[in-house]
Motif scaffolding. Structure first.
Motif, PDB file in Angstrom:
ATOM      1  N   SER A  41       0.832  -1.209   0.000  1.00 39.92           N
ATOM      2  CA  SER A  41       0.000   0.000   0.000  1.00 39.92           C
ATOM      3  C   SER A  41       0.862   1.252   0.000  1.00 39.92           C
ATOM      4  O   SER A  41       0.515   2.263  -0.633  1.00 39.92           O
ATOM      5  CB  SER A  41      -0.934   0.000   1.211  1.00 39.92           C
ATOM      6  OG  SER A  41      -1.835  -1.092   1.155  1.00 39.92           O
ATOM      7  N   THR A  42       1.993   1.194   0.691  1.00 43.04           N
ATOM      8  CA  THR A  42       2.922   2.329   0.718  1.00 43.04           C
ATOM      9  C   THR A  42       3.462   2.605  -0.680  1.00 43.04           C
ATOM     10  O   THR A  42       3.601   3.764  -1.091  1.00 43.04           O
ATOM     11  CB  THR A  42       4.088   2.033   1.680  1.00 43.04           C
ATOM     12  OG1 THR A  42       3.550   1.751   2.982  1.00 43.04           O
ATOM     13  CG2 THR A  42       5.031   3.211   1.771  1.00 43.04           C
ATOM     14  N   ARG A  45       0.996   4.508  -2.609  1.00 44.31           N
ATOM     15  CA  ARG A  45       0.963   5.911  -2.192  1.00 44.31           C
ATOM     16  C   ARG A  45       2.100   6.699  -2.837  1.00 44.31           C
ATOM     17  O   ARG A  45       1.947   7.881  -3.173  1.00 44.31           O
ATOM     18  CB  ARG A  45       1.060   6.004  -0.669  1.00 44.31           C
ATOM     19  CG  ARG A  45      -0.191   5.513   0.063  1.00 44.31           C
ATOM     20  CD  ARG A  45       0.025   5.490   1.561  1.00 44.31           C
ATOM     21  NE  ARG A  45       0.301   6.820   2.078  1.00 44.31           N
ATOM     22  CZ  ARG A  45       0.937   7.062   3.217  1.00 44.31           C
ATOM     23  NH1 ARG A  45       1.408   6.055   3.936  1.00 44.31           N
ATOM     24  NH2 ARG A  45       1.126   8.303   3.619  1.00 44.31           N
ATOM     25  N   SER A  48       1.080   7.337  -6.455  1.00 44.77           N
ATOM     26  CA  SER A  48       0.016   8.347  -6.573  1.00 44.77           C
ATOM     27  C   SER A  48       0.506   9.750  -6.256  1.00 44.77           C
ATOM     28  O   SER A  48      -0.201  10.729  -6.504  1.00 44.77           O
ATOM     29  CB  SER A  48      -1.137   8.000  -5.627  1.00 44.77           C
ATOM     30  OG  SER A  48      -0.762   8.194  -4.270  1.00 44.77           O
ATOM     31  N   GLU A  50       1.129  10.743  -3.196  1.00 45.60           N
ATOM     32  CA  GLU A  50       0.733  11.060  -1.832  1.00 45.60           C
ATOM     33  C   GLU A  50       1.911  11.002  -0.873  1.00 45.60           C
ATOM     34  O   GLU A  50       1.946  11.709   0.144  1.00 45.60           O
ATOM     35  CB  GLU A  50      -0.360  10.082  -1.372  1.00 45.60           C
ATOM     36  CG  GLU A  50      -0.873  10.327   0.029  1.00 45.60           C
ATOM     37  CD  GLU A  50      -1.831   9.248   0.502  1.00 45.60           C
ATOM     38  OE1 GLU A  50      -2.064   9.177   1.720  1.00 45.60           O
ATOM     39  OE2 GLU A  50      -2.350   8.488  -0.344  1.00 45.60           O
TER      40      GLU A  50
END
Length: 532
Positions: A41-42, A45, A48, A50
């Motif tokens: 998930s990191t 991110r 993206s 983020e």
């Protein structure tokens, strides 16, 4: 295209990954896999924007529109459903709000008229006139009524919010879609619709998922996050798994001639390329795999726990009889006169959306809850082991470490035996001295599975055993239940887990029971054909 150049990330003093160099191209779907905590998930991110990497860069063309599945289910509570979906295309949503503000002005000037004209042209170019229709289609595909478009997000149940946020991520033909666990909390028709959507999608998809069936259907590539490295391999999850297992065996066999190894690997590639798939990705996957060389196959160092269940004795003919069982939970009658018999050799999957009913049934059969009405009777030759969905009571308040905790359930209490057993469940060295009160969800599940394996029972009851597990552990549990010679009653949302394990399907809903002795895919076809 997304270009990842020399990206490294240090997170909380820990190196999650380093020197990552990858390219993600249009027309492909990339499934991101890795152990829990590896940084899947990191990594999304970082892609993206983020999260900034510690070093390196991610390059995406400025004209490319990237869409991300949001994880905060309450972030849009003040929005309507329609606004939430359309805001997936930020520029279109901004234009709509600008237009509304302009046309509401009492002193509408000539400059306002020029701006409004420019906004209308861009609005049309972004298919703004079809935005509401598209939003409605997306909701309907995800099994929501399009009338919900005019409701406030705050009024929706959490499962509906999840679907609206997924519709937001898919809205407006983005060039790149990033999805983190998109099938969580989705019903089977919605997952099937999402698969079809992604198979027709012409952009780039990067998806983190624990759903092997989903990864097999939609993915052209697998992105393996493994021991500080991230690599891309051609093929879906099954191809990655089978080829990585083969590569591990080949690499271990130091005596085998190099030519023989290459022949074995090439033979595997040819066999897999010949496999037919129902998905529309099959053709593109086959073209990619046909070009694959043995050097490009995954030599993953991923470790798998060993999950295997042995019976102390064979069960007799009588297994379980349930008669007119009823139960009310929090004022809702979740079981209403439920009756069925379990036969020797049954592996029964309890499916459907009514988790409370399934959990209540399992708790009754395990002796942890009394029914309001009816009865059940286990065969005299049966012994049962129960895996609860909520295992808190087994660990809460315990001062034991893992070794001490497991000792309670083992006939052999020697440290050598327990350490050997725990090593197969990926608890090695000083890991076994970790207090059970601080274990992660996945570690607790592995402890509960260890407890069950030591029981020697001939009937296993498992309520959502794949929750909190990574793909490696899910695969291990799946294989363990397939190989088990006794009776299994289990609940799961993992379609491949159900399809490969169960020979009988039960669905609880509205207190009632549907009972079919069918493989899961045939049950779904029957369900669709008999839908009201």
């Amino acid at each position: 295209m997304i270009t990842v150049s020399d990206v490294s990330l240090n997170f909380g003093g820990q190196v999650l990954f380093k020197h990552v160099n990858l390219k993600f191209t249009a027309g492909n779907c990339y499934g991101v896999i890795g152990a829990n905590g590896a940084g899947k998930s990191t990594f999304l991110r970082i892609l993206s924007g983020e999260l900034e990497p510690s070093s390196g860069e991610v390059v995406i063309d400025s004209k490319t529109r990237l869409s991300v599945l949001k994880q905060d289910h309450y972030a849009y509570n003040d929005y309507s459903v329609l606004d939430t979906v359309i805001s997936g295309n930020a520029r279109l949503y901004e234009i709509m709000k600008q237009k509304d503000t302009l046309y509401a002005k009492e002193d509408f000037s000539e400059e306002d008229g020029i701006l409004a004209s420019e906004l209308e042209a861009e609005f049309a170019e972004l298919d703004g006139w079809d935005a509401e229709t598209e939003a409605g289609r997306l909701l309907q595909g995800l099994s929501l009524d399009s009338s919900l478009l005019y409701e406030q997000m705050s009024t929706l149940p959490d499962k509906a919010k999840v679907k609206v946020l997924l519709a937001q991520a898919l809205f407006g033909k983005p060039d790149i879609i990033l999805l983190d666990e998109p099938t969580n909390h989705l019903d089977t028709p919605s997952v099937t619709w999402l698969e079809d959507f992604l198979l027709d999608y012409e952009g780039t998809v990067i998806v983190v998922s624990h759903d092997r069936y989903f990864l097999n259907d939609v993915c052209t590539h697998i992105v393996d996050v493994d021991y500080n490295k991230i690599k891309i391999y051609v093929g879906n999850y099954d191809f990655w798994y089978d080829s990585s297992q083969l590569m591990q065996r080949v690499l271990k066999d130091q005596n085998k001639k190099a030519e023989d190894r290459i022949k074995e690997l090439q033979s595997f590639i040819e066999r897999f390329s010949a496999n037919k798939s129902k998905s529309r990705q099959a053709t593109s996957r086959k073209k990619l795999i046909d070009k694959l060389t043995p050097e490009e196959m995954p030599a993953s160092s991923r470790r798998y726990p060993f999950v295997g269940f042995q019976m102390d004795r064979e069960p007799g003919k009588e297994i379980l009889a349930v008669e007119n069982l009823s139960k009310t939970v929090d004022g809702v009658r979740v079981l209403d006169g439920v009756s069925f018999r379990v036969n020797r050799g049954d592996k029964i999957a309890f499916v459907g959306e009514d988790e409370i009913a399934t959990t209540a049934l399992f708790q009754i059969l395990a002796g942890e809850m009394e029914p309001d009405e009816g009865s059940y009777k286990w065969g005299v030759s049966t012994t049962q082991s129960y895996f609860p969905k909520d295992n808190t009571a087994y660990f809460e308040g315990s001062g034991d470490n893992i070794l001490q905790w497991l000792c309670r359930y083992s006939a052999d209490t020697s440290e050598i035996y327990l350490r050997g057993f725990l090593g197969k469940m990926l608890f090695s060295g000083d890991d076994v001295l970790k207090p059970v009160s601080v274990l992660s969800g996945g570690e607790k599940v592995r402890c509960m599975l260890s407890r069950m394996m030591m029981g020697g029972s001939n009937v296993l009851m498992l309520d959502q055993p794949t929750n909190h597990l990574d793909l490696e552990s899910i695969t291990a549990v799946n294989n363990g239940l397939i190989d088990f010679k006794g009776v299994v009653l289990f609940s799961s949302y993992d379609r491949q887990f159900i399809q490969t394990t169960a020979n009988r399907i039960m669905e609880l809903g509205g207190g009632r029971l549907i009972d079919k002795t069918l493989p899961y895919d045939e049950y779904l076809q029957w369900r669709e054909a008999n839908a009201e």
